[in-house]
Design a protein around this motif. Structure first.
Motif, PDB file in Angstrom:
ATOM      1  N   CYS A 258     115.384 -30.894 -87.772  1.00  0.00           N
ATOM      2  CA  CYS A 258     114.332 -30.855 -86.718  1.00  0.00           C
ATOM      3  C   CYS A 258     113.033 -30.305 -87.252  1.00  0.00           C
ATOM      4  N   GLY A 259     113.060 -29.297 -88.166  1.00  0.00           N
ATOM      5  CA  GLY A 259     111.797 -28.728 -88.701  1.00  0.00           C
ATOM      6  C   GLY A 259     111.007 -29.774 -89.437  1.00  0.00           C
ATOM      7  N   ALA A 260     111.688 -30.496 -90.333  1.00  0.00           N
ATOM      8  CA  ALA A 260     110.959 -31.515 -91.091  1.00  0.00           C
ATOM      9  C   ALA A 260     110.468 -32.633 -90.190  1.00  0.00           C
ATOM     10  N   PHE A 261     111.337 -32.978 -89.234  1.00  0.00           N
ATOM     11  CA  PHE A 261     110.954 -34.053 -88.309  1.00  0.00           C
ATOM     12  C   PHE A 261     109.751 -33.667 -87.466  1.00  0.00           C
ATOM     13  N   CYS A 262     109.834 -32.461 -86.901  1.00  0.00           N
ATOM     14  CA  CYS A 262     108.693 -31.988 -86.070  1.00  0.00           C
ATOM     15  C   CYS A 262     107.421 -31.925 -86.890  1.00  0.00           C
ATOM     16  N   PHE A 263     107.489 -31.459 -88.112  1.00  0.00           N
ATOM     17  CA  PHE A 263     106.281 -31.333 -88.939  1.00  0.00           C
ATOM     18  C   PHE A 263     105.673 -32.709 -89.203  1.00  0.00           C
ATOM     19  N   SER A 264     106.598 -33.711 -89.433  1.00  0.00           N
ATOM     20  CA  SER A 264     106.078 -35.051 -89.678  1.00  0.00           C
ATOM     21  C   SER A 264     105.428 -35.640 -88.440  1.00  0.00           C
ATOM     22  N   ILE A 265     105.954 -35.255 -87.297  1.00  0.00           N
ATOM     23  CA  ILE A 265     105.369 -35.760 -86.045  1.00  0.00           C
ATOM     24  C   ILE A 265     104.065 -35.027 -85.712  1.00  0.00           C
ATOM     25  N   LEU A 266     104.049 -33.720 -85.891  1.00  0.00           N
ATOM     26  CA  LEU A 266     102.881 -32.912 -85.472  1.00  0.00           C
ATOM     27  C   LEU A 266     101.766 -32.864 -86.505  1.00  0.00           C
ATOM     28  N   HIS A 267     102.049 -33.257 -87.736  1.00  0.00           N
ATOM     29  CA  HIS A 267     101.019 -33.142 -88.775  1.00  0.00           C
ATOM     30  C   HIS A 267      99.755 -33.952 -88.450  1.00  0.00           C
ATOM     31  N   PRO A 268      99.897 -35.214 -88.012  1.00  0.00           N
ATOM     32  CA  PRO A 268      98.657 -35.955 -87.648  1.00  0.00           C
ATOM     33  C   PRO A 268      97.895 -35.276 -86.523  1.00  0.00           C
ATOM     34  N   MET A 269      98.611 -34.721 -85.566  1.00  0.00           N
ATOM     35  CA  MET A 269      97.932 -34.041 -84.453  1.00  0.00           C
ATOM     36  C   MET A 269      97.190 -32.802 -84.958  1.00  0.00           C
ATOM     37  N   GLN A 270      97.823 -32.098 -85.883  1.00  0.00           N
ATOM     38  CA  GLN A 270      97.176 -30.900 -86.438  1.00  0.00           C
ATOM     39  C   GLN A 270      95.892 -31.291 -87.183  1.00  0.00           C
ATOM     40  N   GLU A 271      95.997 -32.394 -87.933  1.00  0.00           N
ATOM     41  CA  GLU A 271      94.797 -32.844 -88.652  1.00  0.00           C
ATOM     42  C   GLU A 271      93.689 -33.251 -87.673  1.00  0.00           C
ATOM     43  N   GLU A 272      94.115 -33.909 -86.580  1.00  0.00           N
ATOM     44  CA  GLU A 272      93.102 -34.315 -85.567  1.00  0.00           C
ATOM     45  C   GLU A 272      92.453 -33.100 -84.956  1.00  0.00           C
ATOM     46  N   LEU A 273      93.330 -32.086 -84.662  1.00  0.00           N
ATOM     47  CA  LEU A 273      92.759 -30.860 -84.089  1.00  0.00           C
ATOM     48  C   LEU A 273      91.837 -30.169 -85.077  1.00  0.00           C
ATOM     49  N   THR A 274      92.251 -30.171 -86.343  1.00  0.00           N
ATOM     50  CA  THR A 274      91.385 -29.560 -87.371  1.00  0.00           C
ATOM     51  C   THR A 274      90.046 -30.292 -87.451  1.00  0.00           C
ATOM     52  N   SER A 275      90.138 -31.652 -87.357  1.00  0.00           N
ATOM     53  CA  SER A 275      88.900 -32.452 -87.386  1.00  0.00           C
ATOM     54  C   SER A 275      87.995 -32.123 -86.192  1.00  0.00           C
ATOM     55  N   ILE A 276      88.666 -32.005 -85.037  1.00  0.00           N
ATOM     56  CA  ILE A 276      87.881 -31.680 -83.825  1.00  0.00           C
ATOM     57  C   ILE A 276      87.232 -30.313 -83.962  1.00  0.00           C
ATOM     58  N   GLU A 277      88.038 -29.348 -84.494  1.00  0.00           N
ATOM     59  CA  GLU A 277      87.494 -27.999 -84.670  1.00  0.00           C
ATOM     60  C   GLU A 277      86.307 -28.027 -85.633  1.00  0.00           C
ATOM     61  N   GLY A 278      86.422 -28.833 -86.715  1.00  0.00           N
ATOM     62  CA  GLY A 278      85.302 -28.945 -87.657  1.00  0.00           C
ATOM     63  C   GLY A 278      84.063 -29.517 -86.982  1.00  0.00           C
ATOM     64  N   LYS A 279      84.315 -30.562 -86.136  1.00  0.00           N
ATOM     65  CA  LYS A 279      83.174 -31.149 -85.417  1.00  0.00           C
ATOM     66  C   LYS A 279      82.531 -30.142 -84.473  1.00  0.00           C
ATOM     67  N   GLN A 280      83.422 -29.359 -83.798  1.00  0.00           N
ATOM     68  CA  GLN A 280      82.880 -28.336 -82.904  1.00  0.00           C
ATOM     69  C   GLN A 280      82.038 -27.325 -83.681  1.00  0.00           C
ATOM     70  N   ASN A 281      82.552 -26.915 -84.842  1.00  0.00           N
ATOM     71  CA  ASN A 281      81.781 -25.969 -85.661  1.00  0.00           C
ATOM     72  C   ASN A 281      80.453 -26.576 -86.096  1.00  0.00           C
ATOM     73  N   LEU A 282      80.498 -27.889 -86.452  1.00  0.00           N
ATOM     74  CA  LEU A 282      79.272 -28.557 -86.864  1.00  0.00           C
ATOM     75  C   LEU A 282      78.261 -28.616 -85.713  1.00  0.00           C
ATOM     76  N   VAL A 283      78.809 -28.980 -84.513  1.00  0.00           N
ATOM     77  CA  VAL A 283      77.921 -29.032 -83.331  1.00  0.00           C
ATOM     78  C   VAL A 283      77.326 -27.661 -83.041  1.00  0.00           C
ATOM     79  N   GLN A 284      78.212 -26.653 -83.157  1.00  0.00           N
ATOM     80  CA  GLN A 284      77.729 -25.295 -82.901  1.00  0.00           C
ATOM     81  C   GLN A 284      76.668 -24.895 -83.922  1.00  0.00           C
ATOM     82  N   THR A 285      76.898 -25.279 -85.179  1.00  0.00           N
ATOM     83  CA  THR A 285      75.904 -24.970 -86.220  1.00  0.00           C
ATOM     84  C   THR A 285      74.577 -25.667 -85.928  1.00  0.00           C
ATOM     85  N   LYS A 286      74.669 -26.975 -85.551  1.00  0.00           N
ATOM     86  CA  LYS A 286      73.440 -27.707 -85.210  1.00  0.00           C
ATOM     87  C   LYS A 286      72.748 -27.086 -83.993  1.00  0.00           C
TER      88      LYS A 286
END
Length: 286
Positions: free
Chosen positions: A45-73
């Motif tokens: 289950c750990g490996a399976f969950c990580f494989s399922i949640l990894h794209p979501m984590q990357e999307e969230l990281t991307s969103i957080e980066g965009k938020q930081n960029l917007v905040q910086t701008k």
């Protein structure tokens, strides 16, 4: 923050799987449900969950980066706006100070110009007033008041020659300012101890002329009140010893001209009610 969320989601998935220890899904080909039995649920289950949640984590990281960029701008925009506000405020303050200085200078220049013009006007008015005062003072010097005249009359009681002066061989008083009728002039001379004057001859007339104003007429003592065309002296009652008539004189205009005045030595008959200055003589010989 994203890692915590992923762990929580994985934990929830493990709890759900522990009830059946299997995972099921539908395949798109046959739309049938498949079941994957788990032999080692914690590990699998750990490996399976990580494989399922990894794209979501990357999307969230991307969103957080965009938020930081917007905040910086946003911070950059705010900084730029603040800088522009400060710059604009500084410019407006500088323009306001410059405007105030210019207005102050203009007011001072206007006030200075007004002061100069006012001083010029005041000086002009003062000069005119001084000139008029000088003329008035000169005029006052020539005015004979009643008190002055009475003083002259009183002096004659002490000294018979005052205010008479010797002109030629006789004493005369010439009144230049007071204007009287012929009768009033004769009375004034009597109060002074004299008589309205009658020139004795041409030489005496010439002696009197420098003491007379060319622009004035003077009563003398000749008249023909009692007998027309017989001019006599009011001082002696004798016929005139000397006559120097002006052209076309005497004319007895309107049959009412019985008294004689002189226009700078030229004799003219006139109405006795006219008013002129007069000449007095001290004696009654002529």
């Amino acid at each position: 923050m994203l890692k915590s969320a992923a762990i929580i989601q994985c934990f929830l998935a493990v709890l759900a799987l522990q009830g059946s220890w299997a995972f099921s899904w539908r395949t798109p080909q046959n739309n049938t449900q498949s079941v994957c039995p788990l032999q080692d649920p914690p590990t699998q289950c750990g490996a399976f969950c990580f494989s399922i949640l990894h794209p979501m984590q990357e999307e969230l990281t991307s969103i957080e980066g965009k938020q930081n960029l917007v905040q910086t701008k946003l911070l950059a925009v705010q900084s730029r706006l603040e800088a522009e506000r400060v710059s604009l405020t500084s410019k407006m303050d500088a323009q306001l100070v410059a405007l105030q200085t210019e207005m102050k200078n203009q007011v001072q220049a206007l006030q200075s110009d007004m002061d100069i013009k006012l001083d010029s006007i005041l000086q002009t008015v003062q000069a005119k007033l001084d000139a008029q005062l000088s003329v008035l003072q000169e005029s006052l010097k020539n005015i004979v008041t009643k008190a002055d005249f009475e003083e002259r009359v009183n002096k004659t009681e002490i000294d018979p020659h005052l205010p008479f002066e010797k002109i030629g061989n006789r004493y005369f008083y010439i009144e230049h300012d007071l204007e009287r009728t012929w009768q009033s002039a004769a009375s004034s001379c009597r109060r002074m101890g004299g008589y309205l004057a009658t020139p004795r001859d041409e030489q005496e007339l010439n002696d009197l002329l420098p003491h007379l104003a060319k622009s004035k007429n003077y009563w003398i003592g000749l008249n023909d009140i009692d007998q027309e065309d017989e001019f006599v002296s009011v001082a002696s009652g004798k016929p005139a010893p000397f006559l120097n008539w002006d052209q076309f004189q005497p004319n007895n205009l309107r049959n009412n001209q019985d008294c004689v005045y002189m226009d700078y030595g030229r004799m003219i008959d006139s109405e006795c009610s006219d008013v002129w200055p007069f000449i007095c003589q001290l004696d009654n010989e002529v």
